[in-house]
Scaffold this active site. Sequence first.
Site, PDB file in Angstrom:
ATOM      1  N   ASP A 200       0.816  -1.208   0.000  1.00 26.99           N
ATOM      2  CA  ASP A 200       0.000   0.000   0.000  1.00 26.99           C
ATOM      3  C   ASP A 200       0.860   1.273   0.000  1.00 26.99           C
ATOM      4  O   ASP A 200       1.778   1.398   0.823  1.00 26.99           O
ATOM      5  CB  ASP A 200      -0.867  -0.035   1.266  1.00 26.99           C
ATOM      6  CG  ASP A 200      -1.932   1.026   1.295  1.00 26.99           C
ATOM      7  OD1 ASP A 200      -2.844   0.961   0.464  1.00 26.99           O
ATOM      8  OD2 ASP A 200      -1.844   1.931   2.156  1.00 26.99           O
ATOM      9  N   GLU A 255       1.920  -0.364  -4.780  1.00 29.33           N
ATOM     10  CA  GLU A 255       1.027   0.714  -5.178  1.00 29.33           C
ATOM     11  C   GLU A 255       1.857   1.989  -5.184  1.00 29.33           C
ATOM     12  O   GLU A 255       2.186   2.522  -4.130  1.00 29.33           O
ATOM     13  CB  GLU A 255      -0.154   0.860  -4.217  1.00 29.33           C
ATOM     14  CG  GLU A 255      -1.144   1.895  -4.714  1.00 29.33           C
ATOM     15  CD  GLU A 255      -2.070   2.451  -3.640  1.00 29.33           C
ATOM     16  OE1 GLU A 255      -3.107   3.004  -4.015  1.00 29.33           O
ATOM     17  OE2 GLU A 255      -1.748   2.368  -2.441  1.00 29.33           O
TER      18      GLU A 255
HETATM   19  C1  GLC Z   1      -4.196   3.098  -0.679  1.00 30.25           C
HETATM   20  C2  GLC Z   1      -5.404   2.190  -0.616  1.00 30.25           C
HETATM   21  C3  GLC Z   1      -6.565   2.985  -0.106  1.00 30.25           C
HETATM   22  C4  GLC Z   1      -6.234   3.487   1.279  1.00 30.25           C
HETATM   23  C5  GLC Z   1      -4.937   4.274   1.281  1.00 30.25           C
HETATM   24  C6  GLC Z   1      -4.423   4.474   2.679  1.00 30.25           C
HETATM   25  O1  GLC Z   1      -4.331   4.098  -1.624  1.00 30.25           O
HETATM   26  O2  GLC Z   1      -5.643   1.614  -1.866  1.00 30.25           O
HETATM   27  O3  GLC Z   1      -7.755   2.242  -0.079  1.00 30.25           O
HETATM   28  O4  GLC Z   1      -7.274   4.296   1.737  1.00 30.25           O
HETATM   29  O5  GLC Z   1      -3.915   3.610   0.581  1.00 30.25           O
HETATM   30  O6  GLC Z   1      -3.968   3.277   3.217  1.00 30.25           O
END
Ligand code: GLC
Length: 510
Positions: A200, A255
């Site tokens: 994440d 991500e």
């Molecule tokens: C990422 C996740 C999202 C979350 C954020 C904070 O972007 O995909 O759902 O709210 O991180 O952890």
Amino acid sequence: MSEPWWKSAVVYQIYPRSFADANGDGVGDVAGIRARLDHLAWLGADAIWISPFFPSPMKDFGYDVSDYCGVDPLFGTLDDFDALLRDAHARDIRVLLDWVPNHTSDEHPWFQEARTARSSPRRDWYVWRDGGPERPPNNWRAAFGPPSAWTWEEKTEQWYLHLFLPEQPDLNWENPDVVAAMHDTLRFWLDRGVDGFRMDVVHCIGKDPALPNVPPERERIPTCALIDDPRTHAHLREIRRLIDAYPNDRVMVGEVAMPWIERMATYYGDGDELHLAFNFPHIWAPWQAAAWRRCIDQTTDALAPRDAWPTWVLSNHDNKRHRTRYGSEPRARAAAVALLGLRGTPFLYAGEELGLTDAEIPEHRIVDPGGRDGCRAPIPWDDTPGRGWGPDPWLPWPPANDAASAAAQRDDPGSTLHLYRALLAARRDSPALRLGDMEWLETPDDVLAWTRRHDGDVRAVAVNFAAAEQEVEIPGRWRIERTSDRRREGDAFDGRLDPEQAVLLTRDLP
Ligand code: GLC
């Protein structure tokens, strides 16, 4: 040398609250996922990535973790997870977990301890700064909640940093104890047998300790989309060594949630950081040939020098579903043919294979601080009144959920579900689709077409973005293997594309 599994895999994202509810409490759970593995095996998914199911106060529905090494009772137990992992592996489905390294929940024992006193041994596990209550230490902006990324703690008279909600304090990755503790959380799951992690907002973990202001022209952008610090690359190299020490090609999918493809590409390092990084500009591209072309070209150009492998995603739990964004079923289906015909690893979001539209959420039922509830509506499994769920699911149903249910679509060979299954099967059968090079073909403005080639295997894909019929010329003789509307499959290809139709073509040898 054989290629790692994740290059040819199709990964299916599960948002556990919304996927399947085994205990009837209206919230999906781990046992529910396990009970639906046959759906995923039938569809042909190679791997699942499960959004967080760890203990959490659920302020950000699990992305606020209070224990990295457990299962929230709402979702089940560690035994349920072990059973899921075993049953998934028995079906050749790999399992990726969602690791949230940038921040914990404010209810994590680490933060509970850190916030007690400036002298707490864990104080430095988070990011604290002096100042007065009237003005935060810099102009950083949180992604949700109050605009500032800083919250003032009256008790110890310092600010703490949170790029997301105040209930999601940022960990301090400058502290080696934090690094060691977070590495341990990876080992915990790797030792249990998971096949890798989706990480994440992993580009945010390294921060310049000077915490400089962002330039005024970027002040309104959530700071998490701007952070891009060299320290993160060093952290990723360490994590990569940890992961690669395990057998069987465990994978790190990061991500990297920033809008610049060239910057995203740097998180692959020199083949020593992320194995895969999400590529989001695609998810934000409108239904236009030129926009898709730009995004695909930029990705190819940015990744080629690093020999890095692309990923493609149309929908996830943070964005409107592509069926909703593109506004029609034919477009959503054509986009699926395109997605599964590109060079790279595709990520599907649960319910996309059913062609689901986002739910309309009445104001009083909005629960997410970022307003992302629509794409998180529960998955309709059958056409019984409960759709396979308990009486009262946590969010409203998506529209047309009886006809869109998995059971109803399995009975209809023309359904979106059958289209996805056929496309996944086509990928599995074709080295060109899984691993082949990609080359553009000359086409009219509203059409994109390309070939894929690998070791003598060849496929072509053509996508008509226009609402009118188009003609394309693709050198050679081709047969229609699949089409987004399931029409004319098996026929020789005469160059004609119906409005908003995409075709997958195979060489028709004389
Ligand atoms: C990422 C996740 C999202 C979350 C954020 C904070 O972007 O995909 O759902 O709210 O991180 O952890």
